[in-house]
Design a protein around this motif. Structure first.
Motif, PDB file in Angstrom:
ATOM      1  N   LEU A  19       0.838  -1.200   0.000  1.00 49.08           N
ATOM      2  CA  LEU A  19       0.000   0.000   0.000  1.00 49.08           C
ATOM      3  C   LEU A  19       0.877   1.255   0.000  1.00 49.08           C
ATOM      4  O   LEU A  19       0.629   2.198  -0.754  1.00 49.08           O
ATOM      5  CB  LEU A  19      -0.945  -0.012   1.199  1.00 49.08           C
ATOM      6  CG  LEU A  19      -1.982   1.102   1.238  1.00 49.08           C
ATOM      7  CD1 LEU A  19      -2.990   0.939   0.103  1.00 49.08           C
ATOM      8  CD2 LEU A  19      -2.697   1.102   2.587  1.00 49.08           C
ATOM      9  N   THR A  20       1.921   1.260   0.815  1.00 53.95           N
ATOM     10  CA  THR A  20       2.836   2.402   0.893  1.00 53.95           C
ATOM     11  C   THR A  20       3.545   2.610  -0.443  1.00 53.95           C
ATOM     12  O   THR A  20       3.667   3.741  -0.929  1.00 53.95           O
ATOM     13  CB  THR A  20       3.864   2.187   2.023  1.00 53.95           C
ATOM     14  OG1 THR A  20       3.150   2.047   3.260  1.00 53.95           O
ATOM     15  CG2 THR A  20       4.836   3.344   2.126  1.00 53.95           C
ATOM     16  N   LEU A  21       4.028   1.521  -1.048  1.00 51.93           N
ATOM     17  CA  LEU A  21       4.697   1.606  -2.348  1.00 51.93           C
ATOM     18  C   LEU A  21       3.759   2.213  -3.386  1.00 51.93           C
ATOM     19  O   LEU A  21       4.139   3.136  -4.119  1.00 51.93           O
ATOM     20  CB  LEU A  21       5.150   0.219  -2.807  1.00 51.93           C
ATOM     21  CG  LEU A  21       5.639   0.133  -4.264  1.00 51.93           C
ATOM     22  CD1 LEU A  21       6.940   0.888  -4.454  1.00 51.93           C
ATOM     23  CD2 LEU A  21       5.776  -1.314  -4.694  1.00 51.93           C
ATOM     24  N   ARG A  22       2.553   1.705  -3.471  1.00 54.00           N
ATOM     25  CA  ARG A  22       1.607   2.201  -4.476  1.00 54.00           C
ATOM     26  C   ARG A  22       1.303   3.677  -4.263  1.00 54.00           C
ATOM     27  O   ARG A  22       1.271   4.452  -5.224  1.00 54.00           O
ATOM     28  CB  ARG A  22       0.312   1.393  -4.446  1.00 54.00           C
ATOM     29  CG  ARG A  22       0.443   0.033  -5.085  1.00 54.00           C
ATOM     30  CD  ARG A  22      -0.882  -0.683  -5.059  1.00 54.00           C
ATOM     31  NE  ARG A  22      -0.807  -1.992  -5.704  1.00 54.00           N
ATOM     32  CZ  ARG A  22      -1.795  -2.863  -5.675  1.00 54.00           C
ATOM     33  NH1 ARG A  22      -2.930  -2.582  -5.055  1.00 54.00           N
ATOM     34  NH2 ARG A  22      -1.661  -4.027  -6.284  1.00 54.00           N
ATOM     35  N   ARG A  38      13.327  -4.906   0.873  1.00 50.50           N
ATOM     36  CA  ARG A  38      12.493  -3.773   0.475  1.00 50.50           C
ATOM     37  C   ARG A  38      11.716  -4.076  -0.810  1.00 50.50           C
ATOM     38  O   ARG A  38      12.298  -4.494  -1.815  1.00 50.50           O
ATOM     39  CB  ARG A  38      13.376  -2.548   0.250  1.00 50.50           C
ATOM     40  CG  ARG A  38      12.607  -1.323  -0.169  1.00 50.50           C
ATOM     41  CD  ARG A  38      13.520  -0.142  -0.409  1.00 50.50           C
ATOM     42  NE  ARG A  38      12.739   0.977  -0.882  1.00 50.50           N
ATOM     43  CZ  ARG A  38      13.201   1.916  -1.685  1.00 50.50           C
ATOM     44  NH1 ARG A  38      14.467   1.908  -2.060  1.00 50.50           N
ATOM     45  NH2 ARG A  38      12.418   2.890  -2.090  1.00 50.50           N
ATOM     46  N   LEU A  39      10.413  -3.821  -0.775  1.00 53.14           N
ATOM     47  CA  LEU A  39       9.565  -3.933  -1.953  1.00 53.14           C
ATOM     48  C   LEU A  39       9.755  -2.655  -2.775  1.00 53.14           C
ATOM     49  O   LEU A  39       9.455  -1.563  -2.300  1.00 53.14           O
ATOM     50  CB  LEU A  39       8.095  -4.087  -1.540  1.00 53.14           C
ATOM     51  CG  LEU A  39       7.077  -4.256  -2.656  1.00 53.14           C
ATOM     52  CD1 LEU A  39       7.329  -5.540  -3.438  1.00 53.14           C
ATOM     53  CD2 LEU A  39       5.661  -4.248  -2.075  1.00 53.14           C
ATOM     54  N   ILE A  40      10.301  -2.802  -4.000  1.00 52.47           N
ATOM     55  CA  ILE A  40      10.596  -1.625  -4.819  1.00 52.47           C
ATOM     56  C   ILE A  40       9.704  -1.540  -6.065  1.00 52.47           C
ATOM     57  O   ILE A  40       9.718  -0.524  -6.755  1.00 52.47           O
ATOM     58  CB  ILE A  40      12.078  -1.574  -5.240  1.00 52.47           C
ATOM     59  CG1 ILE A  40      12.470  -2.802  -6.056  1.00 52.47           C
ATOM     60  CG2 ILE A  40      12.967  -1.388  -4.019  1.00 52.47           C
ATOM     61  CD1 ILE A  40      13.825  -2.702  -6.726  1.00 52.47           C
ATOM     62  N   GLY A  41       8.940  -2.595  -6.342  1.00 50.07           N
ATOM     63  CA  GLY A  41       8.051  -2.574  -7.491  1.00 50.07           C
ATOM     64  C   GLY A  41       6.960  -3.612  -7.335  1.00 50.07           C
ATOM     65  O   GLY A  41       7.126  -4.588  -6.605  1.00 50.07           O
TER      66      GLY A  41
END
Length: 169
Positions: free
Chosen positions: A20-23, A68-71
């Motif tokens: 959610l934060t990434l998006r 870390r989720l980067i994409g």
């Protein structure tokens, strides 16, 4: 740029908050482009995201750099069609090929009966449209949704390959 290799894997429920934060971070530029802070990727709640991720017809694939989720990219399956959406890349990682990597990462997660892949983006999102057409997607039609117009693109599997820029010898 980090030395850690990018790992592609499904995004599970325990990473829903990070997704959610990434998006939200990734879609701020889209909201600015359209002068609309209420676009769906920015208004979706954590509860709604978790419900979406739990659906049998939805697969969420992520790109990880270390922990870390980067994409990420969302894939909705319907009959012989897959629809890609919510392609997101962390703002500090944009322009490094992660979006292209996410598009290519979808194939192993598609059931064998999928024959075409659709994607949509805002009509004025020139960078997104360029990304998709460079990767074999062809514009099909535009559709208005309130004040926003989406462009829908399609790639028929097995009939279009990504253009190789290397000259033949």
């Amino acid at each position: 740029m980090s030395d850690a290799p990018t790992k592609i894997a499904l995004v599970e429920d325990d990473h829903a908050g990070e997704l959610l934060t990434l998006r939200r971070a990734a879609f701020v530029t889209e909201a600015q482009l359209y002068d609309d802070p209420r676009i769906p990727p920015l208004t979706q709640t954590l509860h709604e995201l978790r419900e979406d991720m739990a659906r049998d017809d939805v697969v969420t694939v992520g790109a990880w750099e270390g922990h870390r989720l980067i994409g990420s990219i969302r894939v909705e399956l319907e009959g012989s069609k897959a629809t890609l959406g919510r392609l997101a890349v962390a703002p500090d990682k944009q322009g490094l090929g992660i979006g292209t990597q996410m598009l290519m990462a979808v194939a192993p997660y598609l059931p064998p009966d999928i024959t075409e892949v659709w994607v949509f983006t805002g009509k004025d999102s020139k960078q997104n449209l360029s990304l998709y057409t460079r990767n074999g997607y062809e514009e099909q039609f535009d559709q208005a949704a309130g004040d926003l117009t989406y462009t829908y693109l399609r790639r028929v599997l097995g009939s279009v390959e990504v253009k190789d820029e290397t000259p033949a010898q």
